[in-house]
Write a protein that holds these residues in place. Sequence first.
Motif, PDB file in Angstrom:
ATOM      1  N   GLY A 157       0.887  -1.191  -0.088  1.00 58.65           N
ATOM      2  CA  GLY A 157      -0.149  -0.088  -0.138  1.00 58.65           C
ATOM      3  C   GLY A 157       0.951   1.259   0.054  1.00 58.65           C
ATOM      4  O   GLY A 157       0.296   2.538  -0.366  1.00 58.65           O
ATOM      5  N   HIS A 158       2.179   1.070   0.293  1.00 58.67           N
ATOM      6  CA  HIS A 158       2.992   2.286   0.456  1.00 58.67           C
ATOM      7  C   HIS A 158       4.033   2.248  -0.701  1.00 58.67           C
ATOM      8  O   HIS A 158       4.930   3.123  -0.813  1.00 58.67           O
ATOM      9  CB  HIS A 158       3.830   2.254   1.699  1.00 58.67           C
ATOM     10  CG  HIS A 158       2.920   2.281   2.904  1.00 58.67           C
ATOM     11  ND1 HIS A 158       2.213   3.397   3.160  1.00 58.67           N
ATOM     12  CD2 HIS A 158       2.246   1.348   3.608  1.00 58.67           C
ATOM     13  CE1 HIS A 158       1.262   3.236   4.347  1.00 58.67           C
ATOM     14  NE2 HIS A 158       1.302   1.822   4.446  1.00 58.67           N
ATOM     15  N   VAL A 159       3.601   1.531  -1.966  1.00 58.63           N
ATOM     16  CA  VAL A 159       4.274   1.858  -3.345  1.00 58.63           C
ATOM     17  C   VAL A 159       3.794   3.309  -3.896  1.00 58.63           C
ATOM     18  O   VAL A 159       2.616   3.768  -3.709  1.00 58.63           O
ATOM     19  CB  VAL A 159       3.602   1.003  -4.389  1.00 58.63           C
ATOM     20  CG1 VAL A 159       4.123   1.432  -5.612  1.00 58.63           C
ATOM     21  CG2 VAL A 159       4.589  -0.536  -3.737  1.00 58.63           C
ATOM     22  N   PRO A 167      -0.436  13.425   1.562  1.00 63.58           N
ATOM     23  CA  PRO A 167       0.300  12.826   2.630  1.00 63.58           C
ATOM     24  C   PRO A 167      -0.454  11.401   2.860  1.00 63.58           C
ATOM     25  O   PRO A 167      -1.609  11.311   2.850  1.00 63.58           O
ATOM     26  CB  PRO A 167       0.310  13.721   3.848  1.00 63.58           C
ATOM     27  CG  PRO A 167      -1.132  14.717   3.359  1.00 63.58           C
ATOM     28  CD  PRO A 167      -1.179  14.622   1.990  1.00 63.58           C
ATOM     29  N   CYS A 168       0.238  10.421   3.384  1.00 61.64           N
ATOM     30  CA  CYS A 168      -0.401   9.189   3.747  1.00 61.64           C
ATOM     31  C   CYS A 168      -0.598   9.195   4.976  1.00 61.64           C
ATOM     32  O   CYS A 168      -0.600  10.011   5.715  1.00 61.64           O
ATOM     33  CB  CYS A 168       0.990   8.024   3.537  1.00 61.64           C
ATOM     34  SG  CYS A 168       0.352   6.434   3.072  1.00 61.64           S
ATOM     35  N   GLN A 169      -1.185   7.912   5.405  1.00 65.59           N
ATOM     36  CA  GLN A 169      -2.056   7.803   6.695  1.00 65.59           C
ATOM     37  C   GLN A 169      -1.095   6.973   7.621  1.00 65.59           C
ATOM     38  O   GLN A 169      -0.031   6.442   7.345  1.00 65.59           O
ATOM     39  CB  GLN A 169      -3.240   6.739   6.594  1.00 65.59           C
ATOM     40  CG  GLN A 169      -3.937   7.036   5.124  1.00 65.59           C
ATOM     41  CD  GLN A 169      -5.276   6.187   5.166  1.00 65.59           C
ATOM     42  OE1 GLN A 169      -6.237   6.398   5.657  1.00 65.59           O
ATOM     43  NE2 GLN A 169      -5.075   5.308   4.183  1.00 65.59           N
ATOM     44  N   ASN A 171       1.412   5.941  10.395  1.00 67.36           N
ATOM     45  CA  ASN A 171       2.690   6.080  10.723  1.00 67.36           C
ATOM     46  C   ASN A 171       3.518   6.339   9.577  1.00 67.36           C
ATOM     47  O   ASN A 171       4.943   6.398   9.667  1.00 67.36           O
ATOM     48  CB  ASN A 171       3.397   5.208  11.598  1.00 67.36           C
ATOM     49  CG  ASN A 171       3.676   3.813  10.975  1.00 67.36           C
ATOM     50  OD1 ASN A 171       2.798   3.463   9.944  1.00 67.36           O
ATOM     51  ND2 ASN A 171       4.095   3.006  11.542  1.00 67.36           N
ATOM     52  N   CYS A 172       3.022   6.638   8.326  1.00 64.40           N
ATOM     53  CA  CYS A 172       3.760   6.494   6.862  1.00 64.40           C
ATOM     54  C   CYS A 172       3.950   8.029   6.734  1.00 64.40           C
ATOM     55  O   CYS A 172       3.060   8.819   6.642  1.00 64.40           O
ATOM     56  CB  CYS A 172       3.128   6.153   6.017  1.00 64.40           C
ATOM     57  SG  CYS A 172       3.942   5.917   4.410  1.00 64.40           S
ATOM     58  N   PRO A 173       5.389   8.386   6.617  1.00 63.96           N
ATOM     59  CA  PRO A 173       5.691   9.881   6.065  1.00 63.96           C
ATOM     60  C   PRO A 173       5.900  10.137   4.945  1.00 63.96           C
ATOM     61  O   PRO A 173       5.884  11.414   4.500  1.00 63.96           O
ATOM     62  CB  PRO A 173       7.152   9.638   6.824  1.00 63.96           C
ATOM     63  CG  PRO A 173       7.695   8.173   6.691  1.00 63.96           C
ATOM     64  CD  PRO A 173       6.709   7.332   6.797  1.00 63.96           C
ATOM     65  N   ASN A 174       5.419   9.097   4.102  1.00 60.28           N
ATOM     66  CA  ASN A 174       5.388   9.573   2.904  1.00 60.28           C
ATOM     67  C   ASN A 174       4.302  10.052   2.102  1.00 60.28           C
ATOM     68  O   ASN A 174       3.320  10.406   2.774  1.00 60.28           O
ATOM     69  CB  ASN A 174       5.369   8.227   1.985  1.00 60.28           C
ATOM     70  CG  ASN A 174       6.497   8.124   0.791  1.00 60.28           C
ATOM     71  OD1 ASN A 174       6.690   9.299   0.142  1.00 60.28           O
ATOM     72  ND2 ASN A 174       7.072   7.070   0.537  1.00 60.28           N
ATOM     73  N   HIS A 175       4.368  10.585   0.791  1.00 57.69           N
ATOM     74  CA  HIS A 175       3.237  11.147  -0.052  1.00 57.69           C
ATOM     75  C   HIS A 175       2.950  10.265  -1.135  1.00 57.69           C
ATOM     76  O   HIS A 175       3.985  10.005  -1.881  1.00 57.69           O
ATOM     77  CB  HIS A 175       3.788  12.724  -0.323  1.00 57.69           C
ATOM     78  CG  HIS A 175       3.685  13.458   0.530  1.00 57.69           C
ATOM     79  ND1 HIS A 175       2.795  14.579   0.722  1.00 57.69           N
ATOM     80  CD2 HIS A 175       4.609  13.820   1.865  1.00 57.69           C
ATOM     81  CE1 HIS A 175       3.334  15.283   1.742  1.00 57.69           C
ATOM     82  NE2 HIS A 175       4.088  14.754   2.511  1.00 57.69           N
ATOM     83  N   GLY A 176       1.783  10.458  -1.634  1.00 51.24           N
ATOM     84  CA  GLY A 176       1.180   9.957  -2.833  1.00 51.24           C
ATOM     85  C   GLY A 176       1.483   8.249  -2.936  1.00 51.24           C
ATOM     86  O   GLY A 176       1.511   7.809  -3.885  1.00 51.24           O
ATOM     87  N   CYS A 177       1.505   7.526  -1.902  1.00 49.69           N
ATOM     88  CA  CYS A 177       1.599   6.193  -1.584  1.00 49.69           C
ATOM     89  C   CYS A 177       0.187   5.664  -2.232  1.00 49.69           C
ATOM     90  O   CYS A 177      -0.849   6.227  -2.245  1.00 49.69           O
ATOM     91  CB  CYS A 177       1.362   5.812  -0.308  1.00 49.69           C
ATOM     92  SG  CYS A 177       3.094   6.267   0.567  1.00 49.69           S
ATOM     93  N   ILE A 178       0.151   4.479  -3.003  1.00 46.63           N
ATOM     94  CA  ILE A 178      -1.311   3.930  -3.638  1.00 46.63           C
ATOM     95  C   ILE A 178      -2.346   3.962  -2.758  1.00 46.63           C
ATOM     96  O   ILE A 178      -3.550   4.178  -3.122  1.00 46.63           O
ATOM     97  CB  ILE A 178      -0.795   2.527  -4.246  1.00 46.63           C
ATOM     98  CG1 ILE A 178      -2.035   2.193  -5.206  1.00 46.63           C
ATOM     99  CG2 ILE A 178      -0.407   1.528  -3.308  1.00 46.63           C
ATOM    100  CD1 ILE A 178      -2.690   3.136  -6.226  1.00 46.63           C
TER     101      ILE A 178
HETATM  102 ZN   LIG Z   1       2.445   5.323   2.875  1.00 49.60          ZN
END
Ligand SMILES: [Zn+2]
Length: 313
Positions: A157-159, A167-169, A171-178
Amino acid sequence: MSVIGVDVGGTKIAAARLGSGYGIEESLVVPTPEGGEAVVRAIADVTARLAAGATDDVAAVGVGVPATIDPATGIVGASNHTGLDGLHARDLLQQHIGLPVHVDNDGNLAALAEHRLGAARGHDDVVLMTVGTGIGGGLIIGSRVFRGGGGQGAELGHVVVEGNGPPCQGNCPNHGCIETMCSGTSLGRDLRAAAAADPGGALGALLAEGRLDSRTGLDLARAGDADARAVFTTAGRWLGVAVASLTNIFDPGIVVIGGGLSAAEEILLAPAREEYLRRALPPTRRAPLVVARFRNDAGMVGAGILAAEEGAA
Ligand SMILES: [Zn+2]
């Protein structure tokens, strides 16, 4: 010999006793209580109730959780509202239950269920995504579940599909994850935006009634509402972008989409497939993109299979 499979979610705990061929003999659903120790007691309680109804010995118990599990310590990592974070769930449950217990990530178990009994039977290498509130993942490589060195692998889900995306949900600090582009959460967001843009339409009416979410939006899309359909098509295309990357990496025999939103079937999968086939590297073979066999009971069945395969080990 039977086994018990337990699927722990943020709102409910679903459990089943599985007999020969992993047929469900009896199942139970209870609300997920607050706090890790209460969750452990609730799992032990449903397990005892299911074991009491068994006509033969219960060999082992499998438990799926929406969290990563450190394979060295068995400690549960950050989970989605189950309260089990930081607990040594396997040992605690074994003490309460008095049977061998095996704990794994729910996406891994869904992949196991599809590989052993479901849509991915006969394939050595499988990519599975469970599309629900977020997106979970599972990988089967060489017919075995791939968990990564620290038990944190296969978080599909974090690809990232959009580097500067939302912004992801969690504890994920990433952006634009699937999962920010194609999940119950993102579909709810995009359906509300479409409704706000056209208050006079069917989506607008649902929004005004406070009933607009990914499920009611899906009902509208199924009924042919063009605006709802467009939101699902866009989300499905993003899913296809992720699938193209995953097939380029893993060259799986099949890609399986499970989770609650797999009920959308071709409304989501047709645009996903089109986008994936357009983007993936030229094939030596092409993995089919299909809906999972197990949807709501994937976690329970996968947990039962884990229990049977790991047994008393
Ligand atoms: Zn993510």
